[in-house]
Design a protein around this motif. Structure first.
Motif, PDB file in Angstrom:
ATOM      1  N   GLN A  87      45.392  48.483  36.789  1.00  0.00           N
ATOM      2  CA  GLN A  87      46.245  48.603  37.976  1.00  0.00           C
ATOM      3  C   GLN A  87      47.391  49.583  37.711  1.00  0.00           C
ATOM      4  O   GLN A  87      47.686  50.461  38.540  1.00  0.00           O
ATOM      5  CB  GLN A  87      46.806  47.209  38.323  1.00  0.00           C
TER       6      GLN A  87
ATOM      7  N   VAL B  53      40.698  38.872  30.843  1.00  0.00           N
ATOM      8  CA  VAL B  53      40.674  38.869  32.314  1.00  0.00           C
ATOM      9  C   VAL B  53      42.077  38.985  32.920  1.00  0.00           C
ATOM     10  O   VAL B  53      42.216  39.297  34.101  1.00  0.00           O
ATOM     11  CB  VAL B  53      39.913  37.650  32.906  1.00  0.00           C
ATOM     12  N   ARG B  54      43.105  38.780  32.084  1.00  0.00           N
ATOM     13  CA  ARG B  54      44.464  38.992  32.581  1.00  0.00           C
ATOM     14  C   ARG B  54      44.923  40.438  32.333  1.00  0.00           C
ATOM     15  O   ARG B  54      45.388  41.118  33.238  1.00  0.00           O
ATOM     16  CB  ARG B  54      45.424  38.018  31.877  1.00  0.00           C
TER      17      ARG B  54
ATOM     18  N   ASP C  46      35.382  42.669  40.400  1.00  0.00           N
ATOM     19  CA  ASP C  46      35.767  41.914  41.602  1.00  0.00           C
ATOM     20  C   ASP C  46      37.234  42.129  41.939  1.00  0.00           C
ATOM     21  O   ASP C  46      37.607  42.257  43.105  1.00  0.00           O
ATOM     22  CB  ASP C  46      35.534  40.409  41.401  1.00  0.00           C
ATOM     23  N   ARG C  47      38.062  42.166  40.901  1.00  0.00           N
ATOM     24  CA  ARG C  47      39.505  42.298  41.098  1.00  0.00           C
ATOM     25  C   ARG C  47      39.843  43.568  41.885  1.00  0.00           C
ATOM     26  O   ARG C  47      40.794  43.608  42.659  1.00  0.00           O
ATOM     27  CB  ARG C  47      40.177  42.287  39.725  1.00  0.00           C
ATOM     28  N   PHE C  48      39.048  44.633  41.674  1.00  0.00           N
ATOM     29  CA  PHE C  48      39.305  45.904  42.361  1.00  0.00           C
ATOM     30  C   PHE C  48      38.295  46.168  43.480  1.00  0.00           C
ATOM     31  O   PHE C  48      38.230  47.278  44.010  1.00  0.00           O
ATOM     32  CB  PHE C  48      39.289  47.069  41.355  1.00  0.00           C
TER      33      PHE C  48
ATOM     34  N   PRO D  32      42.652  43.926  34.051  1.00  0.00           N
ATOM     35  CA  PRO D  32      43.013  44.313  35.421  1.00  0.00           C
ATOM     36  C   PRO D  32      44.449  44.835  35.516  1.00  0.00           C
ATOM     37  O   PRO D  32      44.726  45.792  36.245  1.00  0.00           O
ATOM     38  CB  PRO D  32      42.849  43.021  36.223  1.00  0.00           C
TER      39      PRO D  32
ATOM     40  N   ALA E 104      34.460  40.023  36.510  1.00  0.00           N
ATOM     41  CA  ALA E 104      35.792  39.618  36.982  1.00  0.00           C
ATOM     42  C   ALA E 104      36.658  40.843  37.259  1.00  0.00           C
ATOM     43  O   ALA E 104      37.381  40.895  38.269  1.00  0.00           O
ATOM     44  CB  ALA E 104      36.457  38.720  35.936  1.00  0.00           C
ATOM     45  N   VAL E 105      36.588  41.839  36.383  1.00  0.00           N
ATOM     46  CA  VAL E 105      37.416  43.038  36.576  1.00  0.00           C
ATOM     47  C   VAL E 105      36.911  43.831  37.789  1.00  0.00           C
ATOM     48  O   VAL E 105      37.701  44.301  38.620  1.00  0.00           O
ATOM     49  CB  VAL E 105      37.431  43.907  35.303  1.00  0.00           C
TER      50      VAL E 105
END
Ligand code: COA
Length: 339
Positions: free
Chosen positions: A243, A235-236, A274-276, A239, A271-272
């Motif tokens: 990016q 999850v770190r 959501d991040r974008f 993304p 999670a990924v």
């Protein structure tokens, strides 16, 4: 705009295929073997079932089916293939299974080799194949991601055995003009210093060779995994690498048609996404049915979504693979389909 392209400067994804074993093991069935439950596995991972290679199946056989389907979609004769890269960490033969695959396919003119990068293997192999095509050295490549982690899972370890399954997926890649290029950018990473949170080490079994000298008898342990560390890594880093890729290719997340991630855990996919701020409907997922098939997840998912008409020619896909090594990568791809 002036036409500056020549053959060899672009690559197009012109076919795909996949194959999975016939044995299907549900969460409830696994619960008969280890202390777990369907509710626990689904809520923590999103997985409901997995496929496991049986006595009449082999990794090479599954890879053959997947590759043959990709050949058919691409409309290629097997003899026209120049390069076969089999991304796998679990070959039938430790010396490599790609040459066997080449023989069964009848791809006599192709050079064939295995590439090992665990769950990142398919993306690493795709990018590797693209280099041969872009230089003009070769025109047609088959890239297969296939794994049989069922052979190396400790089926009595509930912390890891619920995650994995077997499968194969393949893509046909063709050298094209720059205008038809379908591999718009990529990023690849490795960090061996963190490798011990997910590995498959050899057994330490030293036997006497001749007086005063020993040799190690080959063999592997089962998959060793620190689930929480791997989760945090995913999850770190996923993304972050996406990016970097989107920035390098000047791509806005909202212009993506699909997010196609390594299918490890639904919570990682969510999670990924959501991040974008990518809507869930655009985040491809089939791990409920297959679990984590390692190098196979991305082409297996791609093939399913192409076959059912979700992915259409010309659509833009951001993909990311991650796993043991540690290794991870991302690629921005435009699906072409048969030319
Ligand atoms: N069924 C029931 N209980 C289980 C279980 C299972 N299959 N596996 C673990 N548990 C238990 C643990 O023993 C622990 O119990 P305790 O608190 O009494 O000790 C509890 O559930 C919580 O365990 P934990 O490890 O904290 O769970 P988690 O929420 O981190 O989920 C994973 C575990 C493995 C699902 C999660 O860490 C994960 O998905 N990590 C990434 C793994 C991965 O994707 N690997 C491949 C990458 S390519």
């Amino acid at each position: 705009m002036a036409e500056t392209s020549t053959i060899g400067s672009g690559v197009a994804l012109v076919g795909c295929g996949s194959a999975t074993p016939s044995q299907r093991i549900s969460n409830d069935q696994l619960g008969q073997r280890v202390d777990t439950s369907d509710a626990w596995i689904r809520s923590r991972t999103g997985i409901s079932a997995r496929r496991v290679i049986g006595p009449d199946e082999t990794l090479t056989g599954l890879s053959h089916q997947a590759a043959a389907n990709a050949l058919t979609m691409a409309g290629w004769e097997s003899e026209s293939v120049d390069l076969i890269i089999l991304a796998t960490s679990t070959p039938d033969d430790l010396f490599g299974s790609a040459p066997q695959l080449q023989a069964i396919l009848g791809a006599r003119g192709a050079v064939a080799f295995d590439l090992t990068a665990a769950c990142s293997g398919f993306l690493f192999a795709l990018v590797t194949a693209a280099q041969f095509l872009r230089t003009g050295a070769m025109r047609r490549a088959l890239v297969i991601g296939a794994d049989q982690l069922s052979r190396w899972v400790n089926w009595d370890d509930r912390r890891s055995c619920v995650l994995f399954g077997d499968g194969a997926g393949a893509v046909a890649l063709e050298a094209t003009s720059a205008a038809q290029n379908g591999l718009l950018g990529f990023q690849l990473k490795s960090d061996g210093s963190r490798g011990d949170c997910l590995n498959l080490p050899q057994v330490q079994n030293y036997l006497s060779l001749v007086a005063g000298n020993s040799h190690q008898q080959g063999g592997f342990q089962s998959i060793q995994m620190n689930g929480q560390e791997v989760y945090k890594f995913a999850v770190r880093e996923v993304p972050a690498i996406l990016q970097t890729l989107l920035k390098a290719t000047n791509t806005a997340p909202e212009s993506l048609d699909w997010l196609l991630l390594h299918q490890a855990n639904q919570r990682i996919l969510d999670a990924v996404g959501d991040r974008f701020a990518i809507p869930q409907a655009k985040v491809l997922s089939n791990l409920a049915e297959y679990g984590n098939t390692s190098a196979a997840t991305i082409p297996l998912m791609l093939d399913e979504a192409v076959q059912d008409g979700r992915i259409k020619p010309g659509q833009l896909i951001a993909s990311s693979g991650f796993g043991a090594g540690l290794s991870w990568g991302a690629a921005l791809v435009r699906w072409q389909g048969p030319i």
